[in-house]
Scaffold this motif. Structure first.
Motif, short mmCIF file in Angstrom:
data_model
loop_
_atom_site.label_atom_id
_atom_site.label_comp_id
_atom_site.label_asym_id
_atom_site.label_seq_id
_atom_site.Cartn_x
_atom_site.Cartn_y
_atom_site.Cartn_z
N THR A 189 0.82 -1.21 0.00
CA THR A 189 0.00 0.00 0.00
C THR A 189 0.85 1.26 0.00
OG1 THR A 189 -1.84 -1.11 1.12
CG2 THR A 189 -1.78 1.28 1.23
N ALA A 190 1.79 1.36 0.94
CA ALA A 190 2.62 2.57 1.03
C ALA A 190 3.51 2.75 -0.19
CB ALA A 190 3.45 2.53 2.32
N PRO A 191 4.22 1.71 -0.69
CA PRO A 191 5.01 1.90 -1.92
C PRO A 191 4.16 2.28 -3.12
CG PRO A 191 5.77 -0.05 -0.74
CD PRO A 191 4.51 0.39 -0.07
N LEU A 192 2.96 1.69 -3.24
CA LEU A 192 2.08 2.05 -4.36
C LEU A 192 1.64 3.51 -4.26
CD1 LEU A 192 -0.20 -1.09 -4.80
CD2 LEU A 192 1.39 -0.14 -6.48
N ARG A 193 1.36 3.96 -3.06
CA ARG A 193 1.00 5.37 -2.89
C ARG A 193 2.16 6.28 -3.30
NH1 ARG A 193 0.16 5.57 2.49
NH2 ARG A 193 2.30 6.29 2.76
N GLY A 194 3.39 5.88 -2.95
CA GLY A 194 4.55 6.66 -3.35
C GLY A 194 4.73 6.68 -4.86
N GLU A 195 4.56 5.51 -5.53
CA GLU A 195 4.67 5.47 -6.98
C GLU A 195 3.61 6.34 -7.63
OE1 GLU A 195 5.08 1.72 -8.97
OE2 GLU A 195 5.92 0.77 -7.18
N LEU A 196 2.39 6.29 -7.11
CA LEU A 196 1.31 7.10 -7.67
C LEU A 196 1.62 8.59 -7.51
CD1 LEU A 196 -1.51 7.35 -8.90
CD2 LEU A 196 -2.47 7.13 -6.58
N GLN A 197 2.09 8.98 -6.34
CA GLN A 197 2.44 10.39 -6.11
C GLN A 197 3.55 10.82 -7.06
OE1 GLN A 197 1.06 12.48 -4.00
NE2 GLN A 197 2.51 14.16 -3.75
N ALA A 198 4.57 9.98 -7.22
CA ALA A 198 5.68 10.32 -8.12
C ALA A 198 5.21 10.44 -9.56
CB ALA A 198 6.78 9.26 -8.01
N ALA A 199 4.33 9.54 -9.98
CA ALA A 199 3.82 9.59 -11.35
C ALA A 199 3.00 10.86 -11.59
CB ALA A 199 2.97 8.35 -11.64
N VAL A 200 2.19 11.25 -10.62
CA VAL A 200 1.39 12.47 -10.77
C VAL A 200 2.29 13.70 -10.85
CG1 VAL A 200 -0.30 13.95 -9.62
CG2 VAL A 200 -0.66 11.49 -9.69
N VAL A 201 3.28 13.78 -9.95
CA VAL A 201 4.19 14.94 -9.95
C VAL A 201 4.95 15.02 -11.27
CG1 VAL A 201 6.25 15.91 -8.89
CG2 VAL A 201 4.40 15.06 -7.45
N GLU A 202 5.47 13.88 -11.73
CA GLU A 202 6.22 13.89 -12.99
C GLU A 202 5.31 14.25 -14.16
OE1 GLU A 202 7.96 10.05 -13.22
OE2 GLU A 202 9.38 10.42 -11.58
N TYR A 203 4.08 13.79 -14.14
CA TYR A 203 3.14 14.10 -15.22
C TYR A 203 2.86 15.60 -15.27
CZ TYR A 203 -1.16 14.17 -18.00
OH TYR A 203 -2.11 14.45 -18.94
N VAL A 204 2.60 16.21 -14.11
CA VAL A 204 2.30 17.63 -14.06
C VAL A 204 3.52 18.46 -14.49
CG1 VAL A 204 1.72 19.54 -12.52
CG2 VAL A 204 0.50 17.37 -12.33
N GLN A 205 4.71 18.07 -14.02
CA GLN A 205 5.90 18.85 -14.32
C GLN A 205 6.33 18.74 -15.78
OE1 GLN A 205 8.81 17.53 -11.45
NE2 GLN A 205 8.15 19.02 -9.92
N THR A 206 5.98 17.65 -16.44
CA THR A 206 6.39 17.46 -17.83
C THR A 206 5.21 17.51 -18.80
OG1 THR A 206 6.21 15.04 -17.59
CG2 THR A 206 8.35 16.04 -17.10
N LEU A 207 4.11 18.09 -18.37
CA LEU A 207 2.90 18.07 -19.19
C LEU A 207 3.11 18.75 -20.53
CD1 LEU A 207 -0.05 17.28 -19.40
CD2 LEU A 207 -0.66 19.43 -18.27
#
Length: 581
Positions: A189-207
């Protein structure tokens, strides 16, 4: 050898002086629930016998008191427990930040920004469940359950034994079922939440890049996939927790039946009366409700341990190879009233290894070094251009100069070996304006003032004028003009000028400009470089300009070229052979 995750879990528990009130109030709340049901059962059965109301008055008062007491104690337990826990979370965050400072930025470059943010926020938040949902409920439940069983034992030992057996079997079975159902979900659960957060941040920053290459849909699909996996893990955890709670409610029914069966002979023999019999039948329900906290606490503790492991690994336990350590007895730094002489002799350096790199680091023969036996001298007040292609070692040199990276060989500042100085002292002498300077989502004033918090508005406007931004700031409405998130409302050149103004406010004797025109179109690059170097020179500081693009030779005193981490010649200040066209 201590377990870092266990140390984090231990730190999440407030000291007992602060946490004891929450435990005591929790005992009061759980105890009130048990006694309330006992009083209610006795009162209803006794009232059915229609005695004079005087005989019921104490039980009536008890029902009211314990009904109110349960709510009041529960509120006070939540209030005091959360106060103590939140104070502890603040201490843990401060500790993580303190551990991060000596190795940042290069020592944590291998951790994705979104994942690091999730560890710093969500995983630390999860640690509040250690005292609130694990320690306090377990301690309160253990004391109340023991007191309740002992109390029943004074009245009917057979009923107490039956209830105790049901509790042991029920709690053990619930923990076993929960462990099997939650083992994988709690680990992921915690690692998946971290991966999801990282993917969202990277998506927004490189949109903007993703849209330009028509790849935004791919990024969204990845976020959706991670979101689905995280939702499944969360649902599995919630379902297992619900099953454990339902199992404990079922055990409550068995405990009632067992207590009733054990109390019936006592009632027939006249050793207990009807109201006492009713109390023995209903109190196990309240006991089972209190016992439900045990499997829930175990689940919370396992989830918190997963988060504690991520918090502990957010910053390396040991400083990675290539990251400088503060000396035990640092030497006195050179005077900062004038730029120091900088001397590099045989300097080698490399970037910290990632997990995929293995041990990494610099070998005895220089293998693996991003800088390999660099010799360089920079005279006080000199303007030096370091040029070279991408990957030649220019940024590595900049990070060595400001002591983000450690080095082998000799690097002297004003005659003092840099390795004998605290890295923070070096960064007080050598300032770095990076290729992509960080601008906070605040106004111009706030993006400058932290460099020198005593600076007045007139001083801020004066330094902005020196970097060519005074008219621009006036047009934007003054120092209160917003720059946007990461400088989204300003151009690349304006961001570089703001960063330079910030560095000039800090009054660095040596200033390193790393690719200042990287985000500027070629038509304006020369004008920006001229303004930056002129503004820096007027302060009397030394300037190290790093660039792979052509630079007007009149802007600098000397040019050196770095190739594959090496300088071809021995470039010494004032030596004609060291200058390169």
């Amino acid at each position: 050898m201590s377990d870092p995750a266990r140390d984090i879990l231990r730190r999440a528990i407030p000291n007992w002086r602060r946490f004891a009130p929450a435990v005591l109030f929790g005992i009061g709340s759980a105890g009130s629930s048990v006694v309330l049901l006992a009083c209610s059962a006795w009162l209803i059965a006794r009232a059915d016998e229609q005695p004079p109301v005087l005989y019921l008055s104490m039980a009536i008062v008890g029902v009211r008191a314990f009904a109110l007491g349960r709510s009041v104690f529960r509120y006070l337990e939540r209030l005091s427990g959360h106060d103590a826990s939140f104070r502890q979370l603040a201490a843990i965050r401060s500790d993580v930040f303190e551990r991060m400072l000596p190795v940042a930025p290069d020592g944590i470059a291998s951790v994705r920004r979104g994942d690091l943010l999730d560890r710093f926020v969500s995983d630390v938040d999860e640690l509040q469940n250690v005292p609130l949902r694990a320690v306090q409920p377990l301690v309160s439940a253990a004391i109340v359950l023991a007191a309740a069983v002992v109390g029943i034992g004074f009245i009917a030992p057979q009923s107490a034994l039956a209830v105790l057996v049901c509790l042991v079997v029920g709690i053990g079975g619930a923990l076993l079922v929960q462990q099997r159902a939650l083992a994988r979900a709690e680990r992921t659960t915690a690692p998946l939440r971290g991966e999801l957060q990282a993917a969202v941040v990277e998506y927004v920053q490189t949109l903007d890049v993703l849209v330009a290459f028509d790849a935004a849909a791919v990024g969204r699909r990845r976020i959706d996939e991670l979101g689905d996996r995280y939702a499944r893990a969360t649902r599995t955890r919630a379902a297992a927790t619900g099953v454990a709670a339902a199992a404990m409610s079922t055990i409550g029914g068995f405990a009632v039946a067992a207590s009733l069966a054990a109390a019936v002979p006592l009632l027939h023999d006249g050793r207990i009366d009807g109201p006492t019999f009713a109390m023995l039948c209903l109190v196990p329900l309240a006991i089972a409700e209190v016992a439900t906290a045990v499997p829930l606490a175990a689940s919370s503790l396992r989830l918190a341990r997963a988060s504690a492991t991520r918090v502990a690994s957010a910053v390396p336990d040991t400083v990675p190879a290539g990251i400088p350590l503060a000396p035990v007895a640092p030497a006195a730094p050179p005077a900062s009233d004038r730029p120091p002489m900088i001397e590099l002799r045989g300097v080698r350096a490399s970037w910290p290894p990632t997990a995929a790199d293995g041990a990494g680091g610099v070998t005895a023969d220089g293998t693996g070094a991003a800088l390999d036996r660099v010799d360089l001298t920079i005279a006080p007040g000199e303007r030096l251009l370091v040029r070279g292609g991408s990957g030649a070692g220019k940024t590595t040199l900049a990070h060595v100069l400001v002591r983000f990276l450690d080095y082998a060989g000799s690097y002297r500042l004003g005659g003092v070996e840099a390795s004998t100085l605290d890295p923070a002292e070096v960064r007080g002498l050598v300032g770095l304006v990076e290729q992509r300077p960080w601008l906070f989502d605040e106004d111009v004033r706030q993006n400058l003032i932290f460099a020198r918090d005593t600076a007045s508005d007139d001083e801020l406007l004066e330094v902005l004028g020196r970097v060519g931004l005074r008219d621009w700031v006036d047009e934007r409405g003054g120092l209160g003009a917003k720059v946007g998130e990461r400088g989204a409302l300003v151009s690349g050149g304006q961001a570089q000028r703001i960063a330079l103004a910030r560095a000039m406010l800090a009054r660095f004797p040596v200033l390193v400009l790393d690719e200042p025109t990287a985000s500027v179109d070629p038509a304006h690059a020369d004008a920006l470089l001229r303004d930056l170097t002129d503004a820096a020179t007027r302060t009397g500081c030394s300037v190290v300009l790093i660039s792979h693009a052509p630079v007007d030779r009149s802007l600098v005193d000397r040019v050196v070229t770095i190739e594959h981490g090496r300088l071809p010649a021995f470039p010494s200040a004032g030596v004609p052979g060291g200058a390169q066209p």
